[in-house]
Motif scaffolding. Structure first.
Motif, PDB file in Angstrom:
ATOM      1  N   ARG A  68       0.839  -1.203   0.000  1.00  0.00           N
ATOM      2  CA  ARG A  68       0.000   0.000   0.000  1.00  0.00           C
ATOM      3  C   ARG A  68       0.866   1.241   0.000  1.00  0.00           C
ATOM      4  O   ARG A  68       1.827   1.347   0.768  1.00  0.00           O
ATOM      5  CB  ARG A  68      -0.925  -0.020   1.220  1.00  0.00           C
ATOM      6  CG  ARG A  68      -1.958   1.094   1.241  1.00  0.00           C
ATOM      7  CD  ARG A  68      -3.003   0.825   2.309  1.00  0.00           C
ATOM      8  NE  ARG A  68      -2.444   0.867   3.646  1.00  0.00           N
ATOM      9  CZ  ARG A  68      -2.613   1.876   4.510  1.00  0.00           C
ATOM     10  NH1 ARG A  68      -3.328   2.928   4.148  1.00  0.00           N
ATOM     11  NH2 ARG A  68      -2.095   1.812   5.711  1.00  0.00           N
ATOM     12  N   ALA A  69       0.551   2.180  -0.870  1.00  0.00           N
ATOM     13  CA  ALA A  69       1.321   3.417  -0.969  1.00  0.00           C
ATOM     14  C   ALA A  69       1.189   4.229   0.312  1.00  0.00           C
ATOM     15  O   ALA A  69       0.159   4.196   1.000  1.00  0.00           O
ATOM     16  CB  ALA A  69       0.845   4.239  -2.162  1.00  0.00           C
ATOM     17  N   LYS A  70       2.243   4.963   0.637  1.00  0.00           N
ATOM     18  CA  LYS A  70       2.241   5.778   1.843  1.00  0.00           C
ATOM     19  C   LYS A  70       1.166   6.844   1.746  1.00  0.00           C
ATOM     20  O   LYS A  70       1.079   7.588   0.781  1.00  0.00           O
ATOM     21  CB  LYS A  70       3.611   6.433   2.029  1.00  0.00           C
ATOM     22  CG  LYS A  70       3.757   7.187   3.339  1.00  0.00           C
ATOM     23  CD  LYS A  70       5.155   7.756   3.508  1.00  0.00           C
ATOM     24  CE  LYS A  70       5.297   8.484   4.835  1.00  0.00           C
ATOM     25  NZ  LYS A  70       6.659   9.047   5.004  1.00  0.00           N
ATOM     26  N   GLY A  71       0.319   6.903   2.775  1.00  0.00           N
ATOM     27  CA  GLY A  71      -0.757   7.875   2.795  1.00  0.00           C
ATOM     28  C   GLY A  71      -1.998   7.458   2.037  1.00  0.00           C
ATOM     29  O   GLY A  71      -3.000   8.186   2.045  1.00  0.00           O
ATOM     30  N   GLN A  72      -1.975   6.301   1.383  1.00  0.00           N
ATOM     31  CA  GLN A  72      -3.139   5.848   0.623  1.00  0.00           C
ATOM     32  C   GLN A  72      -4.218   5.319   1.565  1.00  0.00           C
ATOM     33  O   GLN A  72      -3.938   4.542   2.482  1.00  0.00           O
ATOM     34  CB  GLN A  72      -2.734   4.747  -0.361  1.00  0.00           C
ATOM     35  CG  GLN A  72      -3.848   4.284  -1.280  1.00  0.00           C
ATOM     36  CD  GLN A  72      -3.402   3.174  -2.212  1.00  0.00           C
ATOM     37  OE1 GLN A  72      -2.465   2.451  -1.934  1.00  0.00           O
ATOM     38  NE2 GLN A  72      -4.090   3.043  -3.341  1.00  0.00           N
ATOM     39  N   SER A  73      -5.441   5.732   1.352  1.00  0.00           N
ATOM     40  CA  SER A  73      -6.536   5.260   2.192  1.00  0.00           C
ATOM     41  C   SER A  73      -6.858   3.813   1.869  1.00  0.00           C
ATOM     42  O   SER A  73      -6.528   3.305   0.793  1.00  0.00           O
ATOM     43  CB  SER A  73      -7.778   6.133   1.981  1.00  0.00           C
ATOM     44  OG  SER A  73      -8.306   5.933   0.679  1.00  0.00           O
ATOM     45  N   TRP A  74      -7.543   3.148   2.811  1.00  0.00           N
ATOM     46  CA  TRP A  74      -7.897   1.747   2.589  1.00  0.00           C
ATOM     47  C   TRP A  74      -8.930   1.610   1.479  1.00  0.00           C
ATOM     48  O   TRP A  74      -8.898   0.637   0.715  1.00  0.00           O
ATOM     49  CB  TRP A  74      -8.408   1.126   3.889  1.00  0.00           C
ATOM     50  CG  TRP A  74      -7.310   0.862   4.865  1.00  0.00           C
ATOM     51  CD1 TRP A  74      -7.038   1.542   6.005  1.00  0.00           C
ATOM     52  CD2 TRP A  74      -6.300  -0.160   4.770  1.00  0.00           C
ATOM     53  NE1 TRP A  74      -5.933   1.023   6.637  1.00  0.00           N
ATOM     54  CE2 TRP A  74      -5.464  -0.030   5.904  1.00  0.00           C
ATOM     55  CE3 TRP A  74      -6.030  -1.156   3.841  1.00  0.00           C
ATOM     56  CZ2 TRP A  74      -4.380  -0.865   6.122  1.00  0.00           C
ATOM     57  CZ3 TRP A  74      -4.942  -1.996   4.058  1.00  0.00           C
ATOM     58  CH2 TRP A  74      -4.135  -1.848   5.184  1.00  0.00           C
ATOM     59  N   VAL A  75      -9.835   2.564   1.370  1.00  0.00           N
ATOM     60  CA  VAL A  75     -10.822   2.517   0.287  1.00  0.00           C
ATOM     61  C   VAL A  75     -10.121   2.621  -1.059  1.00  0.00           C
ATOM     62  O   VAL A  75     -10.422   1.862  -2.007  1.00  0.00           O
ATOM     63  CB  VAL A  75     -11.858   3.643   0.450  1.00  0.00           C
ATOM     64  CG1 VAL A  75     -12.785   3.701  -0.764  1.00  0.00           C
ATOM     65  CG2 VAL A  75     -12.660   3.453   1.724  1.00  0.00           C
TER      66      VAL A  75
END
Length: 323
Positions: free
Chosen positions: A143-150
């Protein structure tokens, strides 16, 4: 399966669901709780789903052949789509059927074993929590840094982790619904709450299945590179002195870990063929360094003609009446 496939998360979810399913079936058989039967079928469906995800990961490793020259990477998308169908039909629809059946033909919990469903549900919540924690850990690796779970669920190119995440979240929520229904039935003696808990579980599973189906269908149809990867590819092409103009570019994911990049590049009209070939090799190397998933690259050399650009809008050269 590659790291992005979340092999550990799938295995953890499978082991948890198998044990939980067995305990739920025992609790249903002894207590007669409809919520426990719905949850048991839910766990069986989830276990089958994890097996399908592992099978899809194995089949995706098959080497490319004449019939499938770009390989079998999309097998993972196919099996993830099948998972959403199973979750919808076996899990959701069965739970709703069982809930309606319990409303029309109510029966009380067994007086001797009324406590067993509650114990099983509490233990199941703990086990599902461990499974979800494993899925979150595996997802955080990609998961990219700062990326939300949605955003992660919607944009992830590897379908396994979003599937396991949604399944685990759905399982925990469904367990809470079942615990609420059984608990209220035990307190009030009214089996309607058990039936309502079953209906809530079924509705939840259908909603999750629809989300999974929509997102996986998009991957099956064919998605291009993410905005960030697209910008990296364009920058890698244009950052060197070799290319006069990037005329156009298209990208397509052949599988979760394999990106196709096709572009038409404008070179100087008097550049020798040997120089153009060497320049293309340099550009390819920069693209692969910027986006390692770009494994299949086709560059078409051309001569850039400014007249080929799209015509400017009329407003740029027509004086409006107000002026």
């Amino acid at each position: 399966m590659s790291a992005s496939g979340g092999g550990k998360a799938i295995l953890a979810a499978f082991l948890a669901n198998m044990g939980i399913a067995l305990a739920k079936f025992v609790a249903w058989f002894l207590s007669g709780s409809a919520s426990m039967l719905a949850e048991a079928i839910h766990s069986v469906a989830d276990s089958c789903n994890q097996l399908l995800l592992m099978l899809g990961g194995r089949r995706a490793k098959k080497a490319a052949d004449r019939e499938h020259p770009f390989g079998y990477g999309r097998e993972r998308y196919v099996y993830a789509f099948v998972v959403s169908i199973i979750l919808f039909s076996v899990g959701g629809l069965f739970a709703i059927y069982e809930g309606v059946e319990k409303i029309t033909h109510p029966h009380a919990l067994d007086e001797k074993w009324w406590w067993l469903p509650i114990v099983v549900l509490l233990i199941s919540i703990v086990l599902e929590g461990f499974s979800l924690r494993t899925a979150v850990r595996e997802s955080n690796h990609v998961r990219a840094k700062g990326q939300s779970w949605v955003s992660f669920v919607r944009r992830a190119k590897a379908p396994e982790l979003p599937v396991v995440l949604l399944e685990d979240v759905g399982a925990l929520t469904g367990l809470c619904f079942a615990l609420l229904g059984v608990g209220l039935t035990v307190i009030t003696g009214n089996s309607l709450f058990d039936a309502l808990g079953t209906l809530m579980i079924g509705t939840l599973l259908i909603l999750i299945a629809i989300v999974l189906g929509v997102e996986t269908k998009s991957l099956l149809v064919g998605e291009g590179a993410t905005d960030a990867d697209y910008d990296r590819i364009v920058t890698a092409i244009e950052s060197g002195p070799e290319v006069e103009k990037l005329i156009h570019i298209k990208t397509l994911y052949l599988g979760p870990d394999e990106l196709l990049v096709a572009a038409k590049l404008g070179f100087a009209s008097d550049a020798p063929l040997a120089h153009v070939a060497a320049d293309i090799d340099k550009v390819e190397a920069r693209v692969r360094e910027a986006v390692p998933a770009a494994r299949v690259i086709y560059f078409e050399p051309d001569i850039y003609r400014p007249g080929d650009d799209p015509a400017p809008p009329t407003s740029e050269f027509v004086i409006t009446s107000s002026n």
